[in-house]
Design a protein around this motif. Structure first.
Motif, PDB file in Angstrom:
ATOM      1  N   ALA A  59     -10.192   2.428  -3.750  1.00  0.00           N
ATOM      2  CA  ALA A  59      -8.888   1.612  -3.610  1.00  0.00           C
ATOM      3  C   ALA A  59      -8.155   1.730  -4.927  1.00  0.00           C
ATOM      4  O   ALA A  59      -9.529   1.083  -6.212  1.00  0.00           O
ATOM      5  N   ILE A  60      -7.515   2.406  -5.489  1.00  0.00           N
ATOM      6  CA  ILE A  60      -6.853   2.535  -6.415  1.00  0.00           C
ATOM      7  C   ILE A  60      -5.479   0.993  -6.652  1.00  0.00           C
ATOM      8  O   ILE A  60      -4.792   1.604  -5.796  1.00  0.00           O
ATOM      9  N   LEU A  61      -5.674   0.373  -7.526  1.00  0.00           N
ATOM     10  CA  LEU A  61      -4.844  -0.958  -7.800  1.00  0.00           C
ATOM     11  C   LEU A  61      -3.899  -0.445  -9.044  1.00  0.00           C
ATOM     12  O   LEU A  61      -4.858  -1.085 -10.555  1.00  0.00           O
ATOM     13  N   ALA A  62      -3.042  -0.323  -8.936  1.00  0.00           N
ATOM     14  CA  ALA A  62      -1.947  -0.061  -9.948  1.00  0.00           C
ATOM     15  C   ALA A  62      -0.880  -0.815 -10.867  1.00  0.00           C
ATOM     16  O   ALA A  62      -0.290  -1.462  -9.330  1.00  0.00           O
ATOM     17  N   PHE A  63      -0.491  -1.511 -11.525  1.00  0.00           N
ATOM     18  CA  PHE A  63      -0.173  -2.470 -11.981  1.00  0.00           C
ATOM     19  C   PHE A  63       1.283  -1.823 -13.094  1.00  0.00           C
ATOM     20  O   PHE A  63       0.915  -1.653 -13.737  1.00  0.00           O
ATOM     21  N   GLY A  64       2.505  -1.372 -12.349  1.00  0.00           N
ATOM     22  CA  GLY A  64       3.221  -1.092 -13.396  1.00  0.00           C
ATOM     23  C   GLY A  64       3.472   0.517 -13.458  1.00  0.00           C
ATOM     24  O   GLY A  64       3.384   1.235 -12.136  1.00  0.00           O
ATOM     25  N   THR A  65       4.408   1.179 -13.944  1.00  0.00           N
ATOM     26  CA  THR A  65       4.111   2.769 -13.978  1.00  0.00           C
ATOM     27  C   THR A  65       3.236   4.311 -14.153  1.00  0.00           C
ATOM     28  O   THR A  65       3.091   4.973 -13.767  1.00  0.00           O
ATOM     29  N   ILE A  91       0.833  -0.891   0.072  1.00  0.00           N
ATOM     30  CA  ILE A  91      -0.094  -0.411   0.036  1.00  0.00           C
ATOM     31  C   ILE A  91       0.655   1.130  -0.104  1.00  0.00           C
ATOM     32  O   ILE A  91       1.741   1.340   1.068  1.00  0.00           O
ATOM     33  N   ARG A  92       0.457   2.348  -0.252  1.00  0.00           N
ATOM     34  CA  ARG A  92       1.964   3.847  -0.948  1.00  0.00           C
ATOM     35  C   ARG A  92       0.733   5.033  -0.316  1.00  0.00           C
ATOM     36  O   ARG A  92       1.335   5.496  -0.616  1.00  0.00           O
ATOM     37  N   ARG A  93      -0.997   4.709  -0.556  1.00  0.00           N
ATOM     38  CA  ARG A  93      -1.126   5.862  -0.142  1.00  0.00           C
ATOM     39  C   ARG A  93      -2.603   5.637   0.395  1.00  0.00           C
ATOM     40  O   ARG A  93      -3.214   4.124  -0.330  1.00  0.00           O
ATOM     41  N   GLU A  94      -2.736   5.325   2.059  1.00  0.00           N
ATOM     42  CA  GLU A  94      -4.165   5.038   2.837  1.00  0.00           C
ATOM     43  C   GLU A  94      -4.469   6.571   2.142  1.00  0.00           C
ATOM     44  O   GLU A  94      -4.608   7.581   2.983  1.00  0.00           O
ATOM     45  N   SER A  95      -6.526   6.000   2.245  1.00  0.00           N
ATOM     46  CA  SER A  95      -7.411   7.244   2.265  1.00  0.00           C
ATOM     47  C   SER A  95      -7.875   7.384   3.492  1.00  0.00           C
ATOM     48  O   SER A  95      -7.883   6.794   4.355  1.00  0.00           O
ATOM     49  N   LEU A 145      -0.807   7.812  -8.112  1.00  0.00           N
ATOM     50  CA  LEU A 145      -0.872   8.990  -7.260  1.00  0.00           C
ATOM     51  C   LEU A 145      -1.354   9.692  -6.260  1.00  0.00           C
ATOM     52  O   LEU A 145      -1.834  10.284  -5.755  1.00  0.00           O
ATOM     53  N   GLN A 146      -0.941  10.464  -8.657  1.00  0.00           N
ATOM     54  CA  GLN A 146      -1.569  12.445  -8.146  1.00  0.00           C
ATOM     55  C   GLN A 146      -2.919  11.922  -8.202  1.00  0.00           C
ATOM     56  O   GLN A 146      -3.562  13.081  -7.382  1.00  0.00           O
ATOM     57  N   ALA A 147      -3.798  11.207  -8.603  1.00  0.00           N
ATOM     58  CA  ALA A 147      -5.152  10.902  -8.922  1.00  0.00           C
ATOM     59  C   ALA A 147      -6.065  11.002  -7.706  1.00  0.00           C
ATOM     60  O   ALA A 147      -6.623  11.301  -7.237  1.00  0.00           O
ATOM     61  N   ALA A 148      -4.816   9.930  -6.444  1.00  0.00           N
ATOM     62  CA  ALA A 148      -5.944   9.720  -5.746  1.00  0.00           C
ATOM     63  C   ALA A 148      -5.807  10.971  -5.079  1.00  0.00           C
ATOM     64  O   ALA A 148      -6.120  11.025  -3.206  1.00  0.00           O
ATOM     65  N   ALA A 154      -2.788   0.792  -4.077  1.00  0.00           N
ATOM     66  CA  ALA A 154      -1.455  -0.095  -3.580  1.00  0.00           C
ATOM     67  C   ALA A 154      -1.061  -0.167  -5.287  1.00  0.00           C
ATOM     68  O   ALA A 154      -0.880  -0.268  -5.896  1.00  0.00           O
ATOM     69  N   ASN A 155       0.130  -0.722  -4.907  1.00  0.00           N
ATOM     70  CA  ASN A 155       1.845  -0.607  -6.092  1.00  0.00           C
ATOM     71  C   ASN A 155       1.198  -2.454  -5.507  1.00  0.00           C
ATOM     72  O   ASN A 155       2.006  -3.300  -4.932  1.00  0.00           O
ATOM     73  N   MET A 156       1.087  -2.957  -6.796  1.00  0.00           N
ATOM     74  CA  MET A 156       0.561  -4.389  -6.741  1.00  0.00           C
ATOM     75  C   MET A 156       1.690  -5.475  -7.681  1.00  0.00           C
ATOM     76  O   MET A 156       1.748  -6.083  -6.685  1.00  0.00           O
ATOM     77  N   ARG A 157       2.332  -4.422  -7.585  1.00  0.00           N
ATOM     78  CA  ARG A 157       3.603  -5.431  -8.370  1.00  0.00           C
ATOM     79  C   ARG A 157       3.725  -6.632  -9.283  1.00  0.00           C
ATOM     80  O   ARG A 157       4.075  -6.804 -10.304  1.00  0.00           O
ATOM     81  N   PHE A 158       2.525  -7.382  -8.457  1.00  0.00           N
ATOM     82  CA  PHE A 158       2.427  -9.051  -9.684  1.00  0.00           C
ATOM     83  C   PHE A 158       1.149  -8.903 -10.049  1.00  0.00           C
ATOM     84  O   PHE A 158      -0.048  -8.404  -9.308  1.00  0.00           O
ATOM     85  N   VAL A 159       1.658  -9.223 -11.501  1.00  0.00           N
ATOM     86  CA  VAL A 159      -0.098  -9.431 -11.835  1.00  0.00           C
ATOM     87  C   VAL A 159      -0.331 -11.303 -11.336  1.00  0.00           C
ATOM     88  O   VAL A 159      -1.694 -10.911 -11.378  1.00  0.00           O
TER      89      VAL A 159
END
Length: 640
Positions: free
Chosen positions: A515-521, A498-502, A527-530, A538-543
């Motif tokens: 919750a925004i689940l982001a994959f990749g760049t 988790i990179r940012r908490e609401s 994060l800006q939109a959040a 969340a920076n998911m890292r793994f698909v």
């Protein structure tokens, strides 16, 4: 610079009305115009300067577009575009709304076949030639293929098929091998010009066919056939093409119009499969490109032709490709089992330094993506650890090998997928939009999506430590400029963060907790939109393997999900999240953001991402439209 003769050419018909004596001037002006155009727009340079005379000769001899020209790969077609009515559109080359850097059927009737990947021209031209025979039409089909593209198996499959009759029909197809990997050696001189004209001319053809009819059904026939082929083979390297059923002519100087035009005229008037070998020089006519054809293969942006390419005074951020190249060398130092493989993309994949430092562990297999994957599988069977550096779009060509030869046998191969997502000016043929969807559905395959430069290094290390097939995808160009940690640390397998908490737990009436689940760049625009929407990120890292524990945790504490990825929506990472929710019996609204179900045009990458709604503003707007959060609850954007 003025182009008095070139300005009179709006179509090949205008070219064919010129006296032959003026063609040299036209070629000189065309070369200068291509150089001037590319210096203002960027694009492929060396390969286009090398095909100027060949392009002039082809449109002069053949009745295009009735006669079909099929260009292999297509990055050498700028002269072709200029001569076929697109001269005034060259300032928009490879730019949003402008003409493509590759042939496109919807752009011009002279672009008979769309290309971007290599080694398709002979198959397509053979199909066109056979269609003419079936339909009773008198026209020719010409495939222009480079020596690099001839390394691919598909080219030889096409030769094997085109050199034989089908139902009594034989297509009138001419294959031109544009050989620009060698200098014009002494044999390509007066004697070779004479031999080329002789072997392509009607007298030789008549004598050849007459001898066949006389000797047929006699013991001397096979002897004469073999004697002819091997006699040719003593002066020209064409025996292999004769064995495929083609009449081989050449090699001839591809910059000599006085040799090209009569030879092409002779071959045009002959039926059946013909093969012409021409020798050209990359960057011909531009001394800087001739001296360094690799460097001047393509221009990334504007440059002064008088000066050439110069490095920016401001150090550029390292690209993902450079990060991979550095990691590959560092990893090879640690593990002697590592073997690096590329299908003809040493520079593009960042493997130059690896090649210098570890020459016995570096393998460029040529433009043979299928072979590269199965070759890696063979290495893995013997306990080595192959790393296949391959563009996302090129891995599509080796999908069967990925499934059957690697995944089905659970072999230990790491695939470094460069150019994942949109690629800007190269457009749809080179975009890596589909790898998430087509790799995650393969059993035993793992898929990692690092968010920035440092994560790319750590993801490669993480994937390398895993036993089994793994893909690590990263985009073209540079990231956000994250500092690179020299030490390599493997991520917890299959875990995001988790990179940012609401802050909405404190209560904001009328606004759902998202919750925004982001994959990749796309993590960074997410994060800006959040920040505007006060959403969790969340920076998911793994698909795959997906972090289902994190998905469950977020689902239990949020009202809705938004998945973001720089890949196709259908079957992508967002679909993986929805499948996980369904498997857990959780009913949660999910907004999937990614690339649309269409081929995305060429253009500036930032503009394309904005058009697809994958910049910060687009992500925020899509969330507002879907979940109805009130605009007055938005926070100012972080960059405002």
């Amino acid at each position: 610079m003025s182009f008095p003769l070139l300005q009179t050419i709006d179509s090949p018909a205008d070219l064919r009305r010129l006296p032959r004596a003026q063609l040299k001037q036209l070629a000189d002006e065309l070369r200068a115009y291509v150089l001037e155009s590319v210096s203002k727009t960027g694009g492929h340079l060396g390969s286009n300067l090398g095909t100027v005379e060949l392009t002039v000769a082809l449109h002069y001899v053949f009745n295009t577009p009735e006669d079909r020209l099929v260009w292999d790969v297509g990055h050498q077609t700028y002269p072709h575009k200029v001569l076929t009515g697109r001269r005034d559109r060259m300032p928009g080359l490879r730019q949003l709304g402008g003409i493509s850097g590759f042939p496109r059927r919807d752009e011009s009737e002279y672009d008979t076949f769309g290309t971007g990947h290599s080694s398709t021209s002979i198959s397509a031209a053979h199909g066109m030639a056979m269609a003419a025979k079936i339909k009773g039409e008198d026209r020719k089909a010409v495939a222009i293929i480079g020596d690099g593209a001839m390394t691919a198996g598909m080219a030889f499959e096409a030769l094997n098929n085109a050199g034989v009759a089908h139902g009594g029909l034989m297509g009138d197809v001419l294959v031109i091998l544009n050989d620009n990997d060698m200098s014009i050696s002494p044999p390509v001189g007066a004697l070779n010009k004479y031999l080329a004209r002789l072997m392509s001319g009607s007298f030789y053809a008549a004598a050849r066919e007459g001898a066949k009819s006389v000797l047929k059904n006699t013991p001397l026939y096979e002897f004469a056939r073999r004697f002819e082929e091997h006699t040719k083979g003593m002066v020209v390297p064409g025996t292999i093409f004769e064995e495929f059923g083609f009449n081989y002519v050449g090699p001839i100087d591809g910059h000599d119009l006085d040799s090209l035009i009569p030879t092409l005229e002779n071959l045009r008037d002959r039926g059946g499969p013909q093969f012409l070998h021409v020798v050209t020089k990359k960057g011909a006519g531009y001394k800087l490109a001739e001296a360094d054809p690799v460097k001047y293969h393509a221009a990334s942006g504007k440059f002064d032709p008088a000066v050439g390419f110069v490095k920016s005074a401001t150090p550029a951020k390292p690209t993902f490709t450079q990060i991979f190249g550095e990691w590959l060398c560092d990893m090879a130092e640690q593990d002697p089992r590592l073997v690096g493989i590329t299908p003809a993309m040493r520079e593009g994949s960042g493997m130059v330094e690896f090649h210098k430092r570890f020459p016995t562990r570096y393998h460029d297999v040529g433009i043979a993506e299928q072979h590269s994957v199965t070759f890696a599988a063979g290495l893995a069977c013997e306990g080595l650890k192959p790393v296949v550096a391959i563009y996302s779009t090129f891995l599509q060509r080796a999908y069967d090998q990925l499934v059957h030869d690697v995944a089905l046998q659970n072999l230990d191969v790491l695939f470094a997928l460069d150019r994942a997502g949109l690629v800007g000016a190269d457009g749809a043929t080179h975009a890596g939009n589909y790898d998430i969807a087509f790799t995650r559905c393969i059993p035993l395959m793992s898929v990692l999506t690092p968010a920035d430069e440092n994560e790319c290094r750590q993801a490669l290390y993480t994937g390398y430590q895993h036993v089994g097939p793994v893909t690590v995808r990263y985009p073209r160009g540079a990231g956000v400029g994250t500092a690179i940690e020299k030490d390599m640390q493997a991520w917890p397998w299959g875990k995001g963060e988790i990179r940012r908490e609401s802050g909405k737990a404190q209560g904001r009436a009328g606004a759902p907790r998202i919750a925004i689940l982001a994959f990749g760049t796309v993590l960074y625009p997410a994060l800006q939109a959040a920040e505007q929407l006060d959403a969790t990120v969340a920076n998911m890292r793994f698909v795959k393997p997906l972090d289902v524990d994190l998905v469950r945790q977020l689902a239990e504490s949020h009202d809705a999900f938004v998945t973001v990825e720089e890949g196709c929506i259908m079957g992508g990472a967002g679909s993986a999240v929805m499948e996980a929710l369904q498997a857990m019996g959780l009913n949660l609204p999910v907004l999937q953001l990614g690339l649309p179900d269409q081929f995305v045009e060429h253009g500036d990458p930032a503009k394309l991402m904005a058009q697809c709604g994958l910049d910060a503003a687009g992500i925020a707007q899509s969330i507002l439209q879907r979940f109805g959060a009130r605009p007055e609850l938005l926070r100012p954007a972080a960059n405002e």
